[in-house]
Design a protein around this motif. Structure first.
Motif, mmCIF file in Angstrom:
data_model
loop_
_atom_site.group_PDB
_atom_site.id
_atom_site.type_symbol
_atom_site.label_atom_id
_atom_site.label_comp_id
_atom_site.label_asym_id
_atom_site.label_seq_id
_atom_site.Cartn_x
_atom_site.Cartn_y
_atom_site.Cartn_z
ATOM 1 N N UNK A 113 12.220 8.007 25.569
ATOM 2 C CA UNK A 113 13.048 8.731 24.607
ATOM 3 C C UNK A 113 13.596 10.017 25.197
ATOM 4 N N UNK A 114 12.811 10.674 26.040
ATOM 5 C CA UNK A 114 13.257 11.914 26.677
ATOM 6 C C UNK A 114 14.409 11.647 27.638
ATOM 7 N N UNK A 115 14.389 10.506 28.318
ATOM 8 C CA UNK A 115 15.513 10.131 29.177
ATOM 9 C C UNK A 115 16.798 10.040 28.351
ATOM 10 N N UNK A 116 16.722 9.403 27.194
ATOM 11 C CA UNK A 116 17.891 9.285 26.330
ATOM 12 C C UNK A 116 18.292 10.641 25.752
ATOM 13 N N UNK A 132 28.405 4.515 31.843
ATOM 14 C CA UNK A 132 27.110 5.020 32.302
ATOM 15 C C UNK A 132 26.149 5.199 31.131
ATOM 16 N N UNK A 133 26.645 5.691 30.007
ATOM 17 C CA UNK A 133 25.792 5.851 28.821
ATOM 18 C C UNK A 133 25.201 4.512 28.403
ATOM 19 N N UNK A 134 26.047 3.496 28.330
ATOM 20 C CA UNK A 134 25.564 2.178 27.907
ATOM 21 C C UNK A 134 24.603 1.594 28.932
ATOM 22 N N UNK A 135 24.874 1.819 30.213
ATOM 23 C CA UNK A 135 23.991 1.308 31.266
ATOM 24 C C UNK A 135 22.594 1.908 31.121
ATOM 25 N N UNK A 136 22.518 3.225 30.884
ATOM 26 C CA UNK A 136 21.216 3.875 30.732
ATOM 27 C C UNK A 136 20.536 3.424 29.446
ATOM 28 N N UNK A 137 21.308 3.293 28.370
ATOM 29 C CA UNK A 137 20.726 2.833 27.106
ATOM 30 C C UNK A 137 20.132 1.435 27.258
ATOM 31 N N UNK A 138 20.877 0.535 27.868
ATOM 32 C CA UNK A 138 20.366 -0.827 28.060
ATOM 33 C C UNK A 138 19.179 -0.823 29.033
ATOM 34 N N UNK A 139 19.221 0.050 30.041
ATOM 35 C CA UNK A 139 18.115 0.128 30.985
ATOM 36 C C UNK A 139 16.829 0.591 30.320
ATOM 37 N N UNK A 140 16.926 1.632 29.489
ATOM 38 C CA UNK A 140 15.749 2.130 28.768
ATOM 39 C C UNK A 140 15.241 1.079 27.790
ATOM 40 N N UNK A 168 19.169 -5.643 22.455
ATOM 41 C CA UNK A 168 20.404 -5.394 21.699
ATOM 42 C C UNK A 168 20.107 -4.578 20.443
ATOM 43 N N UNK A 169 18.978 -4.875 19.789
ATOM 44 C CA UNK A 169 18.587 -4.131 18.588
ATOM 45 C C UNK A 169 18.417 -2.639 18.897
ATOM 46 N N UNK A 170 17.721 -2.325 19.974
ATOM 47 C CA UNK A 170 17.482 -0.920 20.318
ATOM 48 C C UNK A 170 18.802 -0.198 20.585
ATOM 49 N N UNK A 171 19.671 -0.798 21.386
ATOM 50 C CA UNK A 171 20.949 -0.163 21.712
ATOM 51 C C UNK A 171 21.820 -0.036 20.466
ATOM 52 N N UNK A 172 21.796 -1.040 19.602
ATOM 53 C CA UNK A 172 22.606 -0.996 18.378
ATOM 54 C C UNK A 172 22.135 0.114 17.441
#
Length: 377
Positions: A113-116, A132-140, A168-172
């Motif tokens: 969560x701190x990374x985000x 880049x935002x989406x890449x990090x979100x999907x990575x986390x 997908x749920x987490x990113x959404x």
């Protein structure tokens, strides 16, 4: 100690410290926001008219992290008698051994969560590229699902599918709260209501293989709720501080993962698995309709505008405060419905879902005039 007294202790310990820390810490954030580069200027798709600090996420993060550090020290120091100075009864400290066994999970989750949160602060200050935002979100999200092992089951015997749906749920959920942050008190209030309602579900629903309420997940959700309440003091209309991407990314992530960590459905009540979707209905409705409007009009789905649910309510003639309170009320109704879903029979669940569906349909009908107006029809 009775169950109600235990729950009272949990609520007090999990809500009050985050609330106080978040509320107090955001005063210096407001003062030094300009030096930190966390300023939202009026104009564009935003409806605010004044230069406003953006660092609400800092207080929310501190309100979650600092109590967790304190709680970890207390739990790990139980053999040294640290709890005695706090007046904690043995009926509370008996759960400390179980909490200690999950501290690794907790801090991995808070680290993710701190990374985000850091990503969001960077975006608030300088504007991070969408890709880049989406890449990090999907990575986390992938780290949480594939490494930490949290994910949906939903009675689907296909781990590959449920793991993908979990990511997908987490990113959404992360992006739904980010998109909802468009009026004073809106995203923070909705998130606090959802966190509180899902905590109530956890406190009234036993975990898998046990009869005790799900205290670990409930405690995390209550901590998020308390921190949001402290932030809302500064974000109430007219807002002196905005949540920013740092706050919305963190809050969305913790709420999304808490729902994956929880146990909802049991053998006699498989429909309880729909409780998280029911609780999240309004943020998902807002995100879904906004994306549909932008795609239909041939605009970028990543470019902000004023086609959100709240904006469409204002187009109907509501004030901004009335629009926000309306969305809070509808969210609270969905939260109460999610609480009912985990305790009723299948036929009763159909009735509950029918009521929620009728309410949503009524919302669509009432705000469709403003929707068409925003779409230029």
């Amino acid at each position: 100690m009775t169950d109600s007294a235990l729950i009272g202790w949990l609520i007090g310990l999990a809500v009050v410290p985050p609330l106080i820390i978040s509320l107090i810490s955001l005063y210096p954030v407001r003062r030094f926001a300009s030096q930190l580069g966390l300023i939202a200027n009026p104009g564009g798709h935003s409806t605010h008219t004044n230069v406003t600090p953006l660092g609400g996420g800092i207080g929310i993060w501190l309100g979650i992290i600092l109590p967790m550090i304190g709680g970890t020290l207390i739990v790990c120091g139980i053999d040294l008698g640290f709890h005695q100075s706090l007046g904690l009864p043995d009926s509370v400290t008996v759960f400390f051994s179980g909490i200690r066994s999950r501290l690794g999970q907790l801090w991995c989750l808070l680290g993710a969560g701190t990374v985000l949160f850091a990503l969001g602060i960077w975006d608030d200050r300088r504007g991070a590229p969408v890709g880049l935002r989406l890449l990090i979100e999907f990575g986390v999200a992938a780290f949480v699902v594939y490494v930490m092992g949290f994910g949906l089951t939903a009675f689907i015997g296909a781990p590959a599918l449920t793991n993908l749906l979990s990511v997908i749920w987490i990113v959404a959920v992360i992006n739904s709260f980010n998109m909802l942050d468009n009026m004073d008190g809106l995203s923070g209030g909705v998130a606090a209501i959802i966190a509180a309602s899902m905590a109530a579900v956890m406190l009234t629903t036993p975990g898998s293989g046990g009869s005790l309420p799900q205290l670990f997940v409930a405690g995390l959700l209550l901590c998020v709720c308390g921190s949001l309440l402290g932030f809302l003091w500064h974000n109430r209309p007219p807002a002196k501080l905005f949540m920013g991407d740092g706050g919305s990314y963190l809050v969305g992530f913790l709420i999304a993962v808490s729902m994956l960590m929880a146990t909802f459905a049991s053998e006699p009540r498989p429909h309880a698995v729909l409780a998280p979707i029911c609780a999240m209905l309004i943020p998902m409705y807002d995100m879904g309709t906004v994306l549909w409007i932008r795609i239909r009009e041939g605009r970028s789905v990543f470019k902000g505008d004023r086609s959100h649910f709240s904006h469409r309510l204002v187009a109907l003639g509501l004030s901004r405060t009335q629009a926000v309170l309306t969305i809070h009320l509808v969210t609270a109704t969905c939260g109460l419905a999610s609480l009912l879903l985990v305790h009723v029979t299948v036929l009763q669940a159909i009735a509950v879902l029918g009521i929620v569906g009728c309410m949503l349909l009524l919302v669509v009908i009432l705000e469709s005039t403003g929707w068409r107006k925003q779409s230029g029809e």
